[in-house]
Design an enzyme around this catalytic site. Sequence first.
Site, short mmCIF file in Angstrom:
data_model
loop_
_atom_site.label_atom_id
_atom_site.label_comp_id
_atom_site.label_asym_id
_atom_site.label_seq_id
_atom_site.Cartn_x
_atom_site.Cartn_y
_atom_site.Cartn_z
N LYS A 122 43.81 35.94 36.10
CA LYS A 122 43.02 35.90 37.35
C LYS A 122 41.83 36.87 37.32
O LYS A 122 41.77 37.77 36.46
CB LYS A 122 43.94 36.22 38.52
N TYR A 181 44.69 25.22 44.60
CA TYR A 181 45.76 25.81 45.41
C TYR A 181 46.05 24.99 46.68
O TYR A 181 46.63 25.52 47.63
CB TYR A 181 45.41 27.24 45.78
N HIS A 191 48.66 33.70 36.95
CA HIS A 191 49.37 32.59 37.60
C HIS A 191 50.29 31.97 36.56
O HIS A 191 49.96 31.92 35.38
CB HIS A 191 48.36 31.55 38.08
N GLU A 212 48.49 21.09 36.74
CA GLU A 212 47.57 22.23 36.61
C GLU A 212 46.86 22.21 35.26
O GLU A 212 45.67 22.50 35.18
CB GLU A 212 48.35 23.53 36.83
P1 CMP Z 1 50.24 32.33 42.23
O1 CMP Z 1 51.40 32.29 41.29
O2 CMP Z 1 48.90 32.12 41.63
O3 CMP Z 1 50.45 31.24 43.39
C1 CMP Z 1 49.91 31.39 44.69
C2 CMP Z 1 49.30 32.72 44.93
O4 CMP Z 1 49.09 33.11 46.26
C3 CMP Z 1 50.23 33.79 44.39
O5 CMP Z 1 50.25 33.74 42.97
C4 CMP Z 1 49.64 35.06 45.01
O6 CMP Z 1 48.64 35.66 44.20
C5 CMP Z 1 48.94 34.53 46.26
N1 CMP Z 1 49.47 35.13 47.48
C6 CMP Z 1 48.77 35.91 48.33
N2 CMP Z 1 49.55 36.29 49.36
C7 CMP Z 1 50.77 35.76 49.16
C8 CMP Z 1 52.01 35.80 49.87
N3 CMP Z 1 52.14 36.47 51.01
N4 CMP Z 1 53.06 35.13 49.35
C9 CMP Z 1 52.94 34.44 48.19
N5 CMP Z 1 51.79 34.35 47.47
C10 CMP Z 1 50.71 35.02 47.95
#
Ligand code: CMP
Length: 139
Positions: A11, A51, A117, A128
């Site tokens: 990221k 997303y 991610h 993805e």
């Molecule tokens: P990722 O695995 O990329 O998938 C969704 C992303 O949302 C997660 O990682 C986090 O970086 C982001 N995110 C931000 N706030 C939250 C939260 N409260 N709960 C879960 N994911 C969050």
Amino acid sequence: MSTNRTFTMIKPDAVANGHIGAIINDITQAGFKIIALKYTKLTSETAGKFYEVHAERPFYKDLVSFMSLGPIVAAILERENAIEEFRKLIGATNPAEAAEGTIRKKYAKSIEANAVHGSDSDENAQIEGDFFFAENERF
Ligand code: CMP
């Protein structure tokens, strides 16, 4: 049946902090083979689409703007039991809860700026990976 592939992004926070090389090294040392790799940047439109599953979540708007702040590295990875093994390697979504030695524990700052991610299912890994890579970009 589970497949042997997952998808990851390094990221914008980890890229800006100079961790691309260290993270790719951790990934390959853990036995993952790189099938596809790309250094690119999401726009707010493409980040919003990537997303989309989180569109109703309260953090969606901030997540989309964060993910389009700067360049990212996208990759398709292969290893036996890839989804589960990669999630173990990166650690919990919130780096404060991530186990010692995991990528998020080492390189992430917050739940939003969480360095990497990792796909949560075979189905999402396929979706993805297809989002970023054409067939002729996979080896
Ligand atoms: P990722 O695995 O990329 O998938 C969704 C992303 O949302 C997660 O990682 C986090 O970086 C982001 N995110 C931000 N706030 C939250 C939260 N409260 N709960 C879960 N994911 C969050």
